[in-house]
Design a protein around this motif. Structure first.
Motif, PDB file in Angstrom:
ATOM      1  N   GLY A  77      17.080 -11.846   0.094  1.00  0.00           N
ATOM      2  CA  GLY A  77      15.764 -12.482   0.211  1.00  0.00           C
ATOM      3  C   GLY A  77      14.872 -11.886   1.290  1.00  0.00           C
ATOM      4  N   SER A  78      15.238 -10.713   1.818  1.00  0.00           N
ATOM      5  CA  SER A  78      14.326 -10.032   2.742  1.00  0.00           C
ATOM      6  C   SER A  78      13.117  -9.560   1.945  1.00  0.00           C
ATOM      7  N   VAL A  79      11.984  -9.342   2.608  1.00  0.00           N
ATOM      8  CA  VAL A  79      10.813  -8.840   1.899  1.00  0.00           C
ATOM      9  C   VAL A  79      10.623  -7.351   2.155  1.00  0.00           C
ATOM     10  N   GLN A  80      10.106  -6.668   1.118  1.00  0.00           N
ATOM     11  CA  GLN A  80       9.757  -5.257   1.272  1.00  0.00           C
ATOM     12  C   GLN A  80       8.330  -5.205   1.798  1.00  0.00           C
ATOM     13  N   ILE A  81       8.106  -4.504   2.882  1.00  0.00           N
ATOM     14  CA  ILE A  81       6.740  -4.315   3.369  1.00  0.00           C
ATOM     15  C   ILE A  81       6.409  -2.846   3.240  1.00  0.00           C
ATOM     16  N   SER A  82       5.577  -2.519   2.243  1.00  0.00           N
ATOM     17  CA  SER A  82       5.207  -1.130   2.005  1.00  0.00           C
ATOM     18  C   SER A  82       3.755  -0.932   2.414  1.00  0.00           C
ATOM     19  N   THR A  83       3.530  -0.139   3.458  1.00  0.00           N
ATOM     20  CA  THR A  83       2.142   0.088   3.887  1.00  0.00           C
ATOM     21  C   THR A  83       1.373   0.839   2.799  1.00  0.00           C
ATOM     22  N   GLY A  84       2.071   1.712   2.050  1.00  0.00           N
ATOM     23  CA  GLY A  84       1.411   2.416   0.947  1.00  0.00           C
ATOM     24  C   GLY A  84       0.904   1.428  -0.108  1.00  0.00           C
ATOM     25  N   ASP A  85       1.740   0.445  -0.486  1.00  0.00           N
ATOM     26  CA  ASP A  85       1.320  -0.561  -1.479  1.00  0.00           C
ATOM     27  C   ASP A  85       0.156  -1.401  -0.939  1.00  0.00           C
ATOM     28  N   ILE A  86       0.235  -1.779   0.332  1.00  0.00           N
ATOM     29  CA  ILE A  86      -0.843  -2.594   0.922  1.00  0.00           C
ATOM     30  C   ILE A  86      -2.159  -1.797   0.877  1.00  0.00           C
ATOM     31  N   LEU A  87      -2.083  -0.509   1.249  1.00  0.00           N
ATOM     32  CA  LEU A  87      -3.295   0.314   1.265  1.00  0.00           C
ATOM     33  C   LEU A  87      -3.833   0.547  -0.140  1.00  0.00           C
ATOM     34  N   ARG A  88      -2.940   0.830  -1.112  1.00  0.00           N
ATOM     35  CA  ARG A  88      -3.426   1.032  -2.487  1.00  0.00           C
ATOM     36  C   ARG A  88      -4.086  -0.238  -3.026  1.00  0.00           C
ATOM     37  N   GLY A  89      -3.524  -1.403  -2.672  1.00  0.00           N
ATOM     38  CA  GLY A  89      -4.134  -2.672  -3.070  1.00  0.00           C
ATOM     39  C   GLY A  89      -5.536  -2.798  -2.482  1.00  0.00           C
ATOM     40  N   ALA A  90      -5.682  -2.416  -1.212  1.00  0.00           N
ATOM     41  CA  ALA A  90      -6.987  -2.530  -0.531  1.00  0.00           C
ATOM     42  C   ALA A  90      -8.003  -1.573  -1.145  1.00  0.00           C
ATOM     43  N   VAL A  91      -7.558  -0.371  -1.525  1.00  0.00           N
ATOM     44  CA  VAL A  91      -8.469   0.595  -2.159  1.00  0.00           C
ATOM     45  C   VAL A  91      -8.938   0.036  -3.498  1.00  0.00           C
ATOM     46  N   LYS A  92      -7.997  -0.501  -4.247  1.00  0.00           N
ATOM     47  CA  LYS A  92      -8.321  -1.016  -5.572  1.00  0.00           C
ATOM     48  C   LYS A  92      -9.294  -2.193  -5.471  1.00  0.00           C
TER      49      LYS A  92
END
Ligand code: ADP
Ligand code: ZN
Length: 222
Positions: A25-40
């Motif tokens: 139940g740990s969470v994955q924190i991907s800065t790449g995913d966060i940034l791609r979400g922000a770009v989108k």
């Protein structure tokens, strides 16, 4: 578990992170995913990050540190987290140390996924990603194709090649990695916090991490 995943683009950080989150139940924190979400979504952050990402350059440290200081305080981090794509520079690693000290959180260790350059190049040019920001499932035209061509098995959205997965951007990302991020392996090794893994198979990586953490395959062998 509280881990940092280090490794070149295409080393399998995202895949391994997803397999590990299923364990406890740990969470994955991907800065790449966060940034791609922000770009989108066209947010301020996305507008600032877009050009760096397309070119295969790192986004400036202050932008990333702002995101992470906030993200690590979210309640879902209480069960543990897998940092995928952060830290990526020595200043980011030092800032992370300060953030965790302030929050009273101790990392288990940093994992260095070691994969030969030929394997990485082959994986990245054949990689495809679900375009739905809430899904981002990763496919591979050779080893993990979608059932229906170009469509995500999980959510039905189009599956695409990322903007930064052209040959030119890939080669730039690998150079950036070697110059800015590879030194982090030594940084954590000197602190006695590094687990080096020959990472050609994701299953081997996950099993090596489990045994180092003392998580067994069943209740009686832990
Ligand atoms: P990969 O590990 O496959 O290169 P990521 O999805 O982790 O890809 O990151 C994609 C891009 O996002 C990077 O090339 C970089 O521009 C930016 N990025 C992600 N994480 C960071 C970070 N910690 N610091 C600076 N830039 C980052
Ligand atoms: Zn999907």
């Amino acid at each position: 578990m509280r881990l940092i995943l280090l490794g070149a683009p295409g080393a399998g950080k995202g895949t391994v992170a997803k397999m590990l989150t299923a364990l406890d139940g740990s969470v994955q924190i991907s800065t790449g995913d966060i940034l791609r979400g922000a770009v989108k979504d066209g947010t301020e952050l996305g507008k600032k990050a877009d050009a760096y990402m397309k070119a295969g350059d790192l986004v400036p440290d202050d932008l990333i540190l702002g995101i992470m200081a906030e993200r690590l305080q979210q309640p879902d981090c209480a069960n543990g987290f897998l940092l995928d794509g952060f830290p990526r520079t020595i200043p980011q690693a030092e800032a992370l140390g300060g953030m965790l000290d302030k929050l009273g959180i101790k990392l288990d260790f940093a994992v260095n996924l070691d994969v030969p350059r030929e394997v990485i190049l082959d994986r990245l040019t054949t990689r495809r990603t679900c375009s739905n920001p809430a899904c981002q499932e990763i496919y591979n035209v050779k080893s993990k194709p979608t059932k229906k061509e170009g469509v995500c098995d999980k959510c039905g959205s189009p599956v695409i090649q990322r903007d930064d997965e052209t040959e030119e951007a890939i080669s730039k990302r690998l150079d950036t990695y070697n110059e800015k991020t590879a030194p982090l392996a030594d940084y954590y090794r000197k602190k006695g916090m590094l687990l080096d893994i020959n990472a050609t198979s994701s299953d081997t990586v996950v099993n090596t991490i489990k045994s180092k953490l003392g998580i067994g395959c069943c209740g009686s062998c832990a």
